[in-house]
Scaffold this active site. Sequence first.
Site, PDB file in Angstrom:
ATOM      1  N   ARG A   1      14.235  -6.668  -6.579  1.00 30.81           N
ATOM      2  CA  ARG A   1      13.716  -5.624  -5.695  1.00 30.81           C
ATOM      3  C   ARG A   1      15.256  -5.859  -4.285  1.00 30.81           C
ATOM      4  O   ARG A   1      15.032  -6.228  -3.069  1.00 30.81           O
ATOM      5  CB  ARG A   1      13.018  -5.739  -4.531  1.00 30.81           C
ATOM      6  CG  ARG A   1      12.027  -5.035  -5.680  1.00 30.81           C
ATOM      7  CD  ARG A   1      11.630  -3.878  -5.800  1.00 30.81           C
ATOM      8  NE  ARG A   1      10.323  -3.344  -6.385  1.00 30.81           N
ATOM      9  CZ  ARG A   1      10.232  -3.608  -7.513  1.00 30.81           C
ATOM     10  NH1 ARG A   1      10.832  -3.761  -8.056  1.00 30.81           N
ATOM     11  NH2 ARG A   1       8.665  -2.576  -7.745  1.00 30.81           N
TER      12      ARG A   1
ATOM     13  N   GLU B   1       8.035  -5.704   1.001  1.00 30.99           N
ATOM     14  CA  GLU B   1       8.732  -5.097   0.155  1.00 30.99           C
ATOM     15  C   GLU B   1       9.631  -3.950   0.844  1.00 30.99           C
ATOM     16  O   GLU B   1      10.953  -3.549   1.067  1.00 30.99           O
ATOM     17  CB  GLU B   1       8.110  -4.255  -0.527  1.00 30.99           C
ATOM     18  CG  GLU B   1       9.658  -3.820  -2.055  1.00 30.99           C
ATOM     19  CD  GLU B   1       8.765  -2.700  -2.687  1.00 30.99           C
ATOM     20  OE1 GLU B   1       9.328  -1.587  -3.175  1.00 30.99           O
ATOM     21  OE2 GLU B   1       7.793  -4.113  -3.429  1.00 30.99           O
TER      22      GLU B   1
ATOM     23  N   SER C   1       4.354  -0.680  -3.360  1.00 31.17           N
ATOM     24  CA  SER C   1       4.076  -1.930  -3.220  1.00 31.17           C
ATOM     25  C   SER C   1       4.410  -2.232  -1.339  1.00 31.17           C
ATOM     26  O   SER C   1       5.496  -1.963  -1.020  1.00 31.17           O
ATOM     27  CB  SER C   1       4.205  -2.500  -3.902  1.00 31.17           C
ATOM     28  OG  SER C   1       4.201  -2.371  -5.321  1.00 31.17           O
TER      29      SER C   1
HETATM   30  N1  EPU Z   1      -3.947  -6.844  -9.456  1.00 32.90           N
HETATM   31  C1  EPU Z   1      -5.254  -7.758  -9.461  1.00 32.90           C
HETATM   32  N2  EPU Z   1      -5.233  -6.331  -7.642  1.00 32.90           N
HETATM   33  C2  EPU Z   1      -4.784  -5.055  -7.909  1.00 32.90           C
HETATM   34  C3  EPU Z   1      -3.372  -5.265  -7.918  1.00 32.90           C
HETATM   35  C4  EPU Z   1      -3.136  -5.849  -9.598  1.00 32.90           C
HETATM   36  O1  EPU Z   1      -5.700  -7.943  -9.646  1.00 32.90           O
HETATM   37  O2  EPU Z   1      -5.441  -4.888  -6.335  1.00 32.90           O
HETATM   38  C5  EPU Z   1      -3.003  -7.271 -10.784  1.00 32.90           C
HETATM   39  C6  EPU Z   1      -3.583  -6.782 -11.531  1.00 32.90           C
HETATM   40  O3  EPU Z   1      -4.339  -6.778 -12.739  1.00 32.90           O
HETATM   41  C7  EPU Z   1      -2.226  -7.627 -12.797  1.00 32.90           C
HETATM   42  C8  EPU Z   1      -1.515  -7.299 -11.963  1.00 32.90           C
HETATM   43  O4  EPU Z   1      -2.160  -8.025 -10.770  1.00 32.90           O
HETATM   44  O5  EPU Z   1      -2.243  -8.418 -14.123  1.00 32.90           O
HETATM   45  C9  EPU Z   1       0.435  -7.324 -11.700  1.00 32.90           C
HETATM   46  O6  EPU Z   1      -0.410  -5.337 -11.265  1.00 32.90           O
HETATM   47  P1  EPU Z   1       0.415  -4.317 -11.085  1.00 32.90           P
HETATM   48  O7  EPU Z   1       0.390  -4.125 -13.364  1.00 32.90           O
HETATM   49  O8  EPU Z   1       0.043  -2.861 -10.627  1.00 32.90           O
HETATM   50  O9  EPU Z   1       2.115  -4.396 -11.259  1.00 32.90           O
HETATM   51  P2  EPU Z   1       2.418  -4.993  -9.547  1.00 32.90           P
HETATM   52  O10 EPU Z   1       3.016  -6.445  -9.723  1.00 32.90           O
HETATM   53  O11 EPU Z   1       1.096  -5.030  -8.494  1.00 32.90           O
HETATM   54  C10 EPU Z   1       4.625  -3.895  -9.771  1.00 32.90           C
HETATM   55  C11 EPU Z   1       5.388  -3.739  -8.498  1.00 32.90           C
HETATM   56  C12 EPU Z   1       5.313  -2.097  -9.001  1.00 32.90           C
HETATM   57  C13 EPU Z   1       5.282  -1.310  -9.817  1.00 32.90           C
HETATM   58  C14 EPU Z   1       3.981  -2.138 -10.822  1.00 32.90           C
HETATM   59  C15 EPU Z   1       4.051  -1.655 -12.389  1.00 32.90           C
HETATM   60  C16 EPU Z   1       6.359  -4.973  -7.684  1.00 32.90           C
HETATM   61  C17 EPU Z   1       6.016  -5.523  -5.308  1.00 32.90           C
HETATM   62  N3  EPU Z   1       5.539  -3.901  -7.168  1.00 32.90           N
HETATM   63  O12 EPU Z   1       3.520  -3.732  -8.786  1.00 32.90           O
HETATM   64  O13 EPU Z   1       5.990  -1.498  -8.000  1.00 32.90           O
HETATM   65  O14 EPU Z   1       5.418   0.068  -9.925  1.00 32.90           O
HETATM   66  O15 EPU Z   1       4.785  -3.213 -10.863  1.00 32.90           O
HETATM   67  O16 EPU Z   1       5.531  -2.317 -12.711  1.00 32.90           O
HETATM   68  O17 EPU Z   1       7.369  -5.518  -7.861  1.00 32.90           O
HETATM   69  C18 EPU Z   1       7.149  -0.575  -6.004  1.00 32.90           C
HETATM   70  O18 EPU Z   1       8.301  -1.647  -5.683  1.00 32.90           O
HETATM   71  O19 EPU Z   1       6.902   0.589  -4.323  1.00 32.90           O
HETATM   72  C19 EPU Z   1       5.892  -0.306  -7.255  1.00 32.90           C
HETATM   73  C20 EPU Z   1       4.972   0.091  -7.252  1.00 32.90           C
END
Ligand code: EPU
Length: 343
Positions: free
Chosen positions: A169, A338, A243
């Site tokens: 990012r 972010e 995010s």
């Molecule tokens: N999780 C939780 N609780 C929650 C949310 C997530 O326990 O409320 C856990 C999930 O179970 C999973 C892990 O966190 O094990 C990762 O969650 P997720 O796959 O939803 O991805 P993220 O790391 O929360 C990132 C990006 C997103 C992108 C997704 C998918 C960042 C800051 N965010 O989210 O990007 O869509 O991966 O690749 O890196 C954005 O930047 O605006 C965005 C939406």
Amino acid sequence: MTDFAIPAVLHDVSLRPYHTFGTNAVADCFIEVDTAAHLDYLIKRHLLKEPFVILGGGSNMVFADRYRGTVVRMATKGIRLVGQTDEYVLVEAEAGEEWDSFVRHCIGQGWYGLENLAAIPGTVGASAVQNVGAYGSEAGQYIDCVHAVGIESGKTLSFSHDECLFAYRDSVFKHSMAGRLVITSVVYRLHTRYIPNLSYSALAQTLRDEGIANPTAMQTFDIVTRIRWGRLPRPEEWGSAGSFFKNPVVTASHFEQLQKDYPGIAGYAFGDGYKLAAGWLIEQCGWRGRSLGRCGVWDKQALVLVNRGGCTFDEIVQLANAIIADVEARFGVTLQREVFFNE
Ligand code: EPU
């Protein structure tokens, strides 16, 4: 007669339609750039004076309720092929092209690589600033070069892939180049053959569940779109900026300690340390689905803050600060935003 080379300079403009969080922020000054001639005019007349912000789809920023500056909305359009070999194409898109339709257009032309970045709100110009990423892919991996105009000099500038300094990012456009240029177009280097990237487990699992062993690029695009909107608020229903925080990176020893204290912690190796799932940390602090005033935490993904209707900038700041304080107190981890604040 209207001179199309001169952009309209508007005053006291509500930014509600121009940023996805949808607060009723009002900007002192608002200029829409539809053509290269508009930008040329702004730069030659030195109209881009601080404070100003270059706006794409407004999907990663929020504004003070009264933004005492100039918002320049990049709305330039155009996609063209600028190079080709048997294996690759170079595709140049204007900064104001809408990201998701650009990705869809590329797949339609047989230009591959961006499928996992389906359904991300925003513009092509912002994709380079933010190095947007999702589902195992980052835009920067595919960027060949970025074209811009220097605000002081009015000169055309080009940044090679390496000069963009892409990271999670992050890019040079958020650091040494911030506020010094306007990105005019981005050149993507895309494959002529589709090589699926199924490294993200939820994506691979969904394909397995649907019995798809060798997806086409369009199938991947459709499934990523579905997964994404299953977890994130739909922009037409709830204001949000995706995010709100970055996933934090901690040292290996900090991660080991956290694993002892919290065996269920979500994290994976990243560089010398470990990247933690900020959504998990926020959820553990009891914030998932809760609100402070009219700003809330999305119930399906705690990393996303939402406008519950009529939310103000102060309410966003208060909720974000409360979350940062709780995560810090419980896990010793400082969340970084972010989302960009324009104050
Ligand atoms: N999780 C939780 N609780 C929650 C949310 C997530 O326990 O409320 C856990 C999930 O179970 C999973 C892990 O966190 O094990 C990762 O969650 P997720 O796959 O939803 O991805 P993220 O790391 O929360 C990132 C990006 C997103 C992108 C997704 C998918 C960042 C800051 N965010 O989210 O990007 O869509 O991966 O690749 O890196 C954005 O930047 O605006 C965005 C939406």
